[in-house]
Design a protein around this motif. Sequence first.
Motif, PDB file in Angstrom:
ATOM      1  N   ASP A   1       0.817  -1.208   0.000  1.00 51.34           N
ATOM      2  CA  ASP A   1       0.000   0.000   0.000  1.00 51.34           C
ATOM      3  C   ASP A   1       0.855   1.264   0.000  1.00 51.34           C
ATOM      4  O   ASP A   1       0.571   2.216  -0.725  1.00 51.34           O
ATOM      5  N   SER A   2       1.925   1.286   0.812  1.00 50.82           N
ATOM      6  CA  SER A   2       2.732   2.504   0.897  1.00 50.82           C
ATOM      7  C   SER A   2       3.456   2.789  -0.414  1.00 50.82           C
ATOM      8  O   SER A   2       3.821   3.921  -0.701  1.00 50.82           O
ATOM      9  N   SER A   3       3.688   1.751  -1.233  1.00 52.85           N
ATOM     10  CA  SER A   3       4.371   1.954  -2.508  1.00 52.85           C
ATOM     11  C   SER A   3       3.392   2.123  -3.674  1.00 52.85           C
ATOM     12  O   SER A   3       3.803   2.211  -4.826  1.00 52.85           O
ATOM     13  N   ASN A   4       2.078   2.170  -3.360  1.00 55.05           N
ATOM     14  CA  ASN A   4       1.028   2.381  -4.363  1.00 55.05           C
ATOM     15  C   ASN A   4       0.941   1.264  -5.395  1.00 55.05           C
ATOM     16  O   ASN A   4       0.387   1.445  -6.480  1.00 55.05           O
ATOM     17  N   ILE A   5       1.504   0.078  -5.078  1.00 58.51           N
ATOM     18  CA  ILE A   5       1.467  -1.028  -6.030  1.00 58.51           C
ATOM     19  C   ILE A   5       0.053  -1.590  -6.159  1.00 58.51           C
ATOM     20  O   ILE A   5      -0.352  -2.032  -7.235  1.00 58.51           O
ATOM     21  N   SER A   6      -0.714  -1.520  -5.085  1.00 57.90           N
ATOM     22  CA  SER A   6      -2.084  -2.038  -5.132  1.00 57.90           C
ATOM     23  C   SER A   6      -2.895  -1.348  -6.219  1.00 57.90           C
ATOM     24  O   SER A   6      -3.714  -1.981  -6.902  1.00 57.90           O
ATOM     25  N   GLN A   7      -2.681  -0.043  -6.417  1.00 59.01           N
ATOM     26  CA  GLN A   7      -3.418   0.701  -7.432  1.00 59.01           C
ATOM     27  C   GLN A   7      -3.071   0.221  -8.830  1.00 59.01           C
ATOM     28  O   GLN A   7      -3.925   0.136  -9.718  1.00 59.01           O
ATOM     29  N   ILE A   8      -1.783  -0.122  -9.042  1.00 61.53           N
ATOM     30  CA  ILE A   8      -1.360  -0.603 -10.353  1.00 61.53           C
ATOM     31  C   ILE A   8      -1.943  -1.980 -10.623  1.00 61.53           C
ATOM     32  O   ILE A   8      -2.419  -2.282 -11.720  1.00 61.53           O
ATOM     33  N   GLN A   9      -1.955  -2.836  -9.611  1.00 60.70           N
ATOM     34  CA  GLN A   9      -2.483  -4.189  -9.792  1.00 60.70           C
ATOM     35  C   GLN A   9      -3.981  -4.170 -10.125  1.00 60.70           C
ATOM     36  O   GLN A   9      -4.454  -4.994 -10.907  1.00 60.70           O
ATOM     37  N   SER A  10      -4.704  -3.235  -9.535  1.00 56.64           N
ATOM     38  CA  SER A  10      -6.157  -3.216  -9.708  1.00 56.64           C
ATOM     39  C   SER A  10      -6.590  -2.510 -10.989  1.00 56.64           C
ATOM     40  O   SER A  10      -7.771  -2.502 -11.328  1.00 56.64           O
ATOM     41  N   ASN A  11      -5.655  -1.941 -11.718  1.00 56.66           N
ATOM     42  CA  ASN A  11      -5.979  -1.235 -12.960  1.00 56.66           C
ATOM     43  C   ASN A  11      -6.004  -2.248 -14.109  1.00 56.66           C
ATOM     44  O   ASN A  11      -4.962  -2.762 -14.502  1.00 56.66           O
ATOM     45  N   PRO A  12      -7.183  -2.553 -14.689  1.00 59.73           N
ATOM     46  CA  PRO A  12      -7.253  -3.578 -15.741  1.00 59.73           C
ATOM     47  C   PRO A  12      -6.513  -3.193 -17.007  1.00 59.73           C
ATOM     48  O   PRO A  12      -6.130  -4.062 -17.795  1.00 59.73           O
ATOM     49  N   SER A  13      -6.267  -1.918 -17.219  1.00 59.41           N
ATOM     50  CA  SER A  13      -5.543  -1.486 -18.420  1.00 59.41           C
ATOM     51  C   SER A  13      -4.058  -1.789 -18.320  1.00 59.41           C
ATOM     52  O   SER A  13      -3.361  -1.865 -19.340  1.00 59.41           O
ATOM     53  N   LEU A  14      -3.566  -1.940 -17.110  1.00 61.29           N
ATOM     54  CA  LEU A  14      -2.135  -2.203 -16.925  1.00 61.29           C
ATOM     55  C   LEU A  14      -1.868  -3.696 -16.755  1.00 61.29           C
ATOM     56  O   LEU A  14      -1.076  -4.283 -17.484  1.00 61.29           O
ATOM     57  N   ALA A  15      -2.543  -4.313 -15.792  1.00 62.25           N
ATOM     58  CA  ALA A  15      -2.387  -5.755 -15.525  1.00 62.25           C
ATOM     59  C   ALA A  15      -0.924  -6.157 -15.450  1.00 62.25           C
ATOM     60  O   ALA A  15      -0.500  -7.136 -16.066  1.00 62.25           O
ATOM     61  N   LEU A  16      -0.150  -5.394 -14.707  1.00 67.07           N
ATOM     62  CA  LEU A  16       1.285  -5.670 -14.578  1.00 67.07           C
ATOM     63  C   LEU A  16       1.496  -6.656 -13.430  1.00 67.07           C
ATOM     64  O   LEU A  16       1.781  -6.273 -12.308  1.00 67.07           O
ATOM     65  N   LEU A  17       1.355  -7.943 -13.735  1.00 69.19           N
ATOM     66  CA  LEU A  17       1.402  -8.978 -12.711  1.00 69.19           C
ATOM     67  C   LEU A  17       2.624  -9.874 -12.836  1.00 69.19           C
ATOM     68  O   LEU A  17       2.746 -10.865 -12.128  1.00 69.19           O
ATOM     69  N   GLY A  18       3.535  -9.545 -13.749  1.00 70.78           N
ATOM     70  CA  GLY A  18       4.819 -10.237 -13.794  1.00 70.78           C
ATOM     71  C   GLY A  18       4.893 -11.442 -14.695  1.00 70.78           C
ATOM     72  O   GLY A  18       5.877 -12.191 -14.635  1.00 70.78           O
ATOM     73  N   ALA A  19       3.905 -11.685 -15.539  1.00 74.97           N
ATOM     74  CA  ALA A  19       3.955 -12.847 -16.426  1.00 74.97           C
ATOM     75  C   ALA A  19       5.173 -12.750 -17.343  1.00 74.97           C
ATOM     76  O   ALA A  19       5.438 -11.713 -17.944  1.00 74.97           O
ATOM     77  N   GLY A  20       5.951 -13.845 -17.423  1.00 75.85           N
ATOM     78  CA  GLY A  20       7.123 -13.877 -18.284  1.00 75.85           C
ATOM     79  C   GLY A  20       8.352 -13.207 -17.710  1.00 75.85           C
ATOM     80  O   GLY A  20       9.353 -13.033 -18.413  1.00 75.85           O
ATOM     81  N   VAL A  21       8.306 -12.840 -16.419  1.00 73.09           N
ATOM     82  CA  VAL A  21       9.422 -12.144 -15.764  1.00 73.09           C
ATOM     83  C   VAL A  21       9.964 -13.021 -14.637  1.00 73.09           C
ATOM     84  O   VAL A  21       9.208 -13.701 -13.936  1.00 73.09           O
ATOM     85  N   LEU A  22      11.281 -12.972 -14.455  1.00 71.84           N
ATOM     86  CA  LEU A  22      11.921 -13.644 -13.325  1.00 71.84           C
ATOM     87  C   LEU A  22      12.145 -12.656 -12.191  1.00 71.84           C
ATOM     88  O   LEU A  22      12.521 -11.502 -12.426  1.00 71.84           O
ATOM     89  N   VAL A  23      11.908 -13.097 -10.970  1.00 70.63           N
ATOM     90  CA  VAL A  23      12.234 -12.315  -9.777  1.00 70.63           C
ATOM     91  C   VAL A  23      13.301 -13.082  -9.011  1.00 70.63           C
ATOM     92  O   VAL A  23      13.085 -14.229  -8.600  1.00 70.63           O
ATOM     93  N   GLY A  24      14.461 -12.458  -8.847  1.00 68.89           N
ATOM     94  CA  GLY A  24      15.556 -13.085  -8.115  1.00 68.89           C
ATOM     95  C   GLY A  24      15.608 -12.592  -6.684  1.00 68.89           C
ATOM     96  O   GLY A  24      15.592 -11.376  -6.448  1.00 68.89           O
ATOM     97  N   ILE A  25      15.661 -13.493  -5.726  1.00 74.75           N
ATOM     98  CA  ILE A  25      15.702 -13.167  -4.312  1.00 74.75           C
ATOM     99  C   ILE A  25      17.036 -13.640  -3.736  1.00 74.75           C
ATOM    100  O   ILE A  25      17.374 -14.821  -3.838  1.00 74.75           O
ATOM    101  N   ILE A  26      17.800 -12.728  -3.155  1.00 77.95           N
ATOM    102  CA  ILE A  26      19.056 -13.064  -2.479  1.00 77.95           C
ATOM    103  C   ILE A  26      18.850 -12.791  -1.001  1.00 77.95           C
ATOM    104  O   ILE A  26      18.800 -11.635  -0.574  1.00 77.95           O
ATOM    105  N   ASP A  27      18.728 -13.856  -0.200  1.00 80.77           N
ATOM    106  CA  ASP A  27      18.315 -13.632   1.183  1.00 80.77           C
ATOM    107  C   ASP A  27      18.548 -14.893   2.020  1.00 80.77           C
ATOM    108  O   ASP A  27      19.499 -15.627   1.774  1.00 80.77           O
ATOM    109  N   THR A  28      17.643 -15.140   2.957  1.00 83.07           N
ATOM    110  CA  THR A  28      17.793 -16.254   3.903  1.00 83.07           C
ATOM    111  C   THR A  28      17.228 -17.559   3.377  1.00 83.07           C
ATOM    112  O   THR A  28      17.170 -18.548   4.107  1.00 83.07           O
TER     113      THR A  28
END
Length: 433
Positions: free
Chosen positions: A70-97
């Motif tokens: 919510d603080s990064s306003n990502i929820s607004q982008i996800q809920s916009n049907p014209s954008l639908a930026l949900l990560g299909a075809g993209v890799l997310v790399g996590i370096i952590d625990t």
Amino acid sequence: MEKILDENYYDFLINNTIVQESQRENITHINDRHSILHVQMSDFNMCDLGLYPYHRFPSLLTLSSKLSLDSSNISQIQSNPSLALLGAGVLVGIIDTGIDYTHPAFKNADNSSRIAFIWDQTIQGGTVPEGFTYGTEYDNQELNLALGSEEPLSIVPSVDENGHGTALASVAAGSPSPDGGFRGVVPRSQLIVVKLKQAKQNLRRIFCIPEEVVCYQETDVVLGARYIYATARRLNMPVVICLGLGASLASHEGNEATSSYLDFISQVSQVDAVVSAGNEGNNNRHYYGNVDSSPFNQEFELKVSPRDPLFAFEIWPDIQARLSIQVIAPTGEMTQVIYPSLGTCFNHQFVFSQTQMWVNNILIEEESGGQMILVRFADATEGIWRIRVNNIDETPFSFHSWLPNGDFISNETFFLLSSPDTTITSPGNAVHV
């Protein structure tokens, strides 16, 4: 034992231009700029930092912040049907625990895994990733086989004992929950996860990091980034590398190996790096001094808690200054004036307490080109310590001083007149991340 895992070896970050042919068997390649030189220790000595240059010792990083949708306003982008930026075809790399790969947040609707690869640096004896020398790699086929069994960990034994990596991965890329109450930023992406091994004890001891805290070394982080980058190139997929770690004992100018590498690959097409900024702004762990008139010296105070007998802090003057330093204990006992030099380590045992101190007043720190003063304490006495710096050139100067970040030190040890500015942790200082 592989030298990158052997506690009898230091892991030094060196520039590839100085690698000698005779050193090849002691080298682990990182990228076109840096390699790791494994140097065998004799008897451990705190003044090994001094015998070997400061910039060769990897920075030590610890866990940092989590993202809020919510603080990064990502929820607004996800809920916009014209954008639908949900990560299909993209890799997310996590370096952590690591990651809890059995969690529903990382599964497709058919119970198959959304994780393409896990490189667990802590598990030896399995399939090592191509081009690397330690850890075990698990691919999507192995993960699906594990998820289909009654005992998944008997097939893929990689776990996240801490939970930080799982939390970061779920917020970044978690699948929607059945009740619709949660979903990650890019729930249709695939994941590549690097579980970091803990930093070597010899590095912890050199930088006065308590044994019990979560601590990772820069060399493993950079190798993790290289692994994710190389895998994405091989799969011909765009990738975002997420790093929820940081370090405060650094120049904060983006010159370190991790910063420079992430900065470089962030400028490559279809590659980006997202790095935490840290949580240091209100922890009173940064001091800024600005002296514009004679006698061109300044004294600042550091309150030390009995909870922190073992810690370090750094002073980074501006490029034109040459500072000497004198340390005054709560008992009133003071050290001699310690002048800047090359390749020296000043060791002082206080008479009226058990405190032992090491000071490296480095005239030229090679990554930044400026001066750096490292002060390390063992059995530090509780109370108010005074730090006196003097510009031996008798001209105006400024400087920053940082205490360690995260759980490397308690919130009860702090600068009395601290500044909340300039507290983004490394590699969050890299220009293009």
